[in-house]
Write an enzyme that holds these catalytic residues in place. Structure first.
Site, PDB file in Angstrom:
ATOM      1  CG  LEU A   1      -1.599   1.318   1.589  1.00  0.00           C
ATOM      2  CD1 LEU A   1      -2.626   1.670   0.516  1.00  0.00           C
ATOM      3  CD2 LEU A   1      -2.280   1.209   2.961  1.00  0.00           C
TER       4      LEU A   1
ATOM      5  CG  ASP B   1      -8.149  14.830   2.512  1.00  0.00           C
ATOM      6  OD1 ASP B   1      -6.969  14.633   2.894  1.00  0.00           O
ATOM      7  OD2 ASP B   1      -8.750  15.903   2.693  1.00  0.00           O
TER       8      ASP B   1
ATOM      9  CG  ASN C   1       5.518   9.203  -0.603  1.00  0.00           C
ATOM     10  OD1 ASN C   1       6.622   9.747  -0.551  1.00  0.00           O
ATOM     11  ND2 ASN C   1       4.597   9.552  -1.496  1.00  0.00           N
TER      12      ASN C   1
ATOM     13  CE1 TYR D   1       7.207  18.282   5.318  1.00  0.00           C
ATOM     14  CE2 TYR D   1       9.434  19.151   5.547  1.00  0.00           C
ATOM     15  CZ  TYR D   1       8.548  18.234   5.004  1.00  0.00           C
ATOM     16  OH  TYR D   1       9.013  17.262   4.144  1.00  0.00           O
TER      17      TYR D   1
ATOM     18  CE  LYS E   1       7.560  14.870   6.121  1.00  0.00           C
ATOM     19  NZ  LYS E   1       6.925  13.667   5.540  1.00  0.00           N
TER      20      LYS E   1
HETATM   21  N1  LIG Z   1      10.323  16.955  -2.440  1.00  0.00           N
HETATM   22  C1  LIG Z   1      11.095  17.248  -1.440  1.00  0.00           C
HETATM   23  O1  LIG Z   1      11.962  18.154  -1.521  1.00  0.00           O
HETATM   24  C2  LIG Z   1      10.997  16.439  -0.157  1.00  0.00           C
HETATM   25  C3  LIG Z   1      12.059  16.496   0.747  1.00  0.00           C
HETATM   26  C4  LIG Z   1      11.971  15.758   1.928  1.00  0.00           C
HETATM   27  C5  LIG Z   1      10.859  15.000   2.196  1.00  0.00           C
HETATM   28  N2  LIG Z   1       9.822  14.960   1.301  1.00  0.00           N
HETATM   29  C6  LIG Z   1       8.653  14.146   1.649  1.00  0.00           C
HETATM   30  O2  LIG Z   1       8.420  13.220   0.613  1.00  0.00           O
HETATM   31  C7  LIG Z   1       7.044  12.825   0.626  1.00  0.00           C
HETATM   32  C8  LIG Z   1       6.518  12.847  -0.800  1.00  0.00           C
HETATM   33  O3  LIG Z   1       6.564  14.166  -1.265  1.00  0.00           O
HETATM   34  P1  LIG Z   1       6.855  14.559  -2.794  1.00  0.00           P
HETATM   35  O4  LIG Z   1       8.096  15.344  -2.802  1.00  0.00           O
HETATM   36  O5  LIG Z   1       6.727  13.396  -3.674  1.00  0.00           O
HETATM   37  O6  LIG Z   1       5.648  15.594  -3.000  1.00  0.00           O
HETATM   38  P2  LIG Z   1       4.468  15.686  -4.068  1.00  0.00           P
HETATM   39  O7  LIG Z   1       4.999  15.601  -5.465  1.00  0.00           O
HETATM   40  O8  LIG Z   1       3.733  16.930  -3.677  1.00  0.00           O
HETATM   41  O9  LIG Z   1       3.570  14.417  -3.789  1.00  0.00           O
HETATM   42  C9  LIG Z   1       2.798  14.327  -2.627  1.00  0.00           C
HETATM   43  C10 LIG Z   1       1.857  13.149  -2.728  1.00  0.00           C
HETATM   44  O10 LIG Z   1       1.035  13.132  -1.548  1.00  0.00           O
HETATM   45  C11 LIG Z   1      -0.350  13.174  -1.939  1.00  0.00           C
HETATM   46  N3  LIG Z   1      -1.126  13.926  -0.967  1.00  0.00           N
HETATM   47  C12 LIG Z   1      -0.980  15.229  -0.640  1.00  0.00           C
HETATM   48  N4  LIG Z   1      -1.927  15.592   0.246  1.00  0.00           N
HETATM   49  C13 LIG Z   1      -2.682  14.484   0.469  1.00  0.00           C
HETATM   50  C14 LIG Z   1      -3.817  14.213   1.282  1.00  0.00           C
HETATM   51  N5  LIG Z   1      -4.387  15.172   2.041  1.00  0.00           N
HETATM   52  N6  LIG Z   1      -4.331  12.963   1.273  1.00  0.00           N
HETATM   53  C15 LIG Z   1      -3.785  11.989   0.509  1.00  0.00           C
HETATM   54  N7  LIG Z   1      -2.715  12.186  -0.269  1.00  0.00           N
HETATM   55  C16 LIG Z   1      -2.182  13.416  -0.303  1.00  0.00           C
HETATM   56  C17 LIG Z   1      -0.334  13.842  -3.306  1.00  0.00           C
HETATM   57  O11 LIG Z   1      -1.443  13.474  -4.101  1.00  0.00           O
HETATM   58  P3  LIG Z   1      -2.818  14.296  -4.187  1.00  0.00           P
HETATM   59  O12 LIG Z   1      -2.454  15.750  -4.272  1.00  0.00           O
HETATM   60  O13 LIG Z   1      -3.447  13.725  -5.397  1.00  0.00           O
HETATM   61  O14 LIG Z   1      -3.564  13.950  -2.955  1.00  0.00           O
HETATM   62  C18 LIG Z   1       0.929  13.246  -3.920  1.00  0.00           C
HETATM   63  O15 LIG Z   1       0.646  11.972  -4.425  1.00  0.00           O
HETATM   64  C19 LIG Z   1       6.341  13.794   1.582  1.00  0.00           C
HETATM   65  O16 LIG Z   1       6.097  13.147   2.804  1.00  0.00           O
HETATM   66  C20 LIG Z   1       7.363  14.915   1.769  1.00  0.00           C
HETATM   67  O17 LIG Z   1       7.234  15.544   3.021  1.00  0.00           O
HETATM   68  C21 LIG Z   1       9.878  15.663   0.126  1.00  0.00           C
END
Ligand SMILES: NC(=O)c1ccc[n+]([C@@H]2O[C@H](COP(=O)([O-])OP(=O)(O)OC[C@H]3O[C@@H](n4cnc5c(N)ncnc54)[C@H](OP(=O)(O)O)[C@@H]3O)[C@@H](O)[C@H]2O)c1
Length: 267
Positions: free
Chosen positions: A13, A67, A94, A159, A163
């Site tokens: 999942l 959501d 994730n 944030y 984390k």
């Molecule tokens: N990118 C970075 O620089 C970075 C750095 C460190 C850690 N992270 C972590 O990596 C993880 C993935 O982030 P990402 O970078 O891949 O960001 P992303 O491209 O914004 O993807 C986020 C994902 O989470 C989903 N999501 C957001 N809000 C949601 C909600 N309320 N319910 C269900 N799903 C939801 C989004 O889909 P929908 O909008 O369709 O719901 C999308 O599939 C996060 O936990 C983030 O904190 C990211």
């Protein structure tokens, strides 16, 4: 006879699987033969990812639009999974978002929603499938935190704290799972190309301007997946990120707070 892939007969999942790191994590599991249950809010993108991975790797794929920040979102996903007659062996927590700026620079629902998604839903889904994993002596949990987890984050306080929770919770669960056959890992990416940065506004901070390297999401996901397979407790992606995360414990706390406040300031 073709060799069995390690994930055959198991289901992962994956939350936040409609975009960014989650899509690449889903691909890692599919490549190893895991069937997939992909969840996020956006049905269309989820269906596209599911169709592509099914066609490429021949695994069964299912999507659930939900959501996860809504109260009981994790339980709603679990109910939808049960209604389809499916089980879950691996939970990949994730989905998450951030907001750069002072605490009151966004509205209260944005701040509390971060806790609901980054923390509450992650604990809920882990809780719901944990006993089954222990009973089966296989599977596990891969949680996505961030390098933000290693120190407090002035100008992105909530944030960073969310984390830190994910890192602390994951490490504790790793220990609880010792010698059970259940793997627990915490993936801590640094800046990564995805929609996250735009949504969070971290692309407008001094950290972004000063050239902190931004990794592609595919190697970040691969590093996390490979670490999880080996039951590594924590994985920080990128040499510079790993070095900085390791240095944190040697800096005086007030110096650290000033440094983070500076890099989180607007350009
Ligand atoms: N990118 C970075 O620089 C970075 C750095 C460190 C850690 N992270 C972590 O990596 C993880 C993935 O982030 P990402 O970078 O891949 O960001 P992303 O491209 O914004 O993807 C986020 C994902 O989470 C989903 N999501 C957001 N809000 C949601 C909600 N309320 N319910 C269900 N799903 C939801 C989004 O889909 P929908 O909008 O369709 O719901 C999308 O599939 C996060 O936990 C983030 O904190 C990211």
């Amino acid at each position: 006879m073709a060799r069995r892939k390690p994930g055959e007969g198991q289901t992962a999942l994956i939350t936040g699987a409609s975009a960014g790191i989650g899509v690449d994590l889903a691909e890692c599991f599919a490549k190893d033969g895991y069937d997939l249950i992909l969840t996020a809010r956006s049905q269309g993108p989820l269906d596209e990812v599911a169709a592509r991975l099914k066609a490429t790797y021949g695994v069964n794929t299912h999507t659930i639009a939900q959501d996860l920040g809504a109260f009981g979102g994790g339980s709603a996903v679990a109910a939808a999974i049960a209604a389809k007659g499916l089980n879950v062996d691996v939970v990949v927590n994730n989905a998450g978002y951030g907001h750069a700026g002072a605490l009151t620079s966004s509205d209260l629902p944005t701040q509390l929603g971060m806790i609901d998604l980054n923390v509450r839903a992650l604990v809920e889904l882990t809780y719901l499938y944990w006993d089954r994993m222990l009973a089966n002596k296989r599977g596990g949990v891969l949680n996505v935190a961030s390098t933000a987890a290693f120190q407090p984050g002035p100008l992105m306080a909530n944030y960073y704290a969310s984390k830190a929770y994910v890192l602390s919770f994951s490490e504790a669960m790793w220990e609880e799972a010792r010698d059970t056959g259940v793997n627990v890992s915490c993936l801590c990416p640094g800046p990564t190309k995805s929609k996250f940065r735009e949504r969070a506004g971290t692309d407008k901070t001094k950290l972004a301007r000063d050239g902190a390297p931004v990794m592609s999401s595919a190697p970040v996901a691969r590093a996390g997946y490979e670490a999880w397979k080996r039951n590594r407790r924590v994985i920080v992606t990128g040499g510079r990120n790993a070095f900085q995360a390791g240095m944190v414990k040697y800096l005086p706390r007030e110096t650290l707070l000033k440094i983070v406040r500076n890099i989180q300031s607007p350009q």
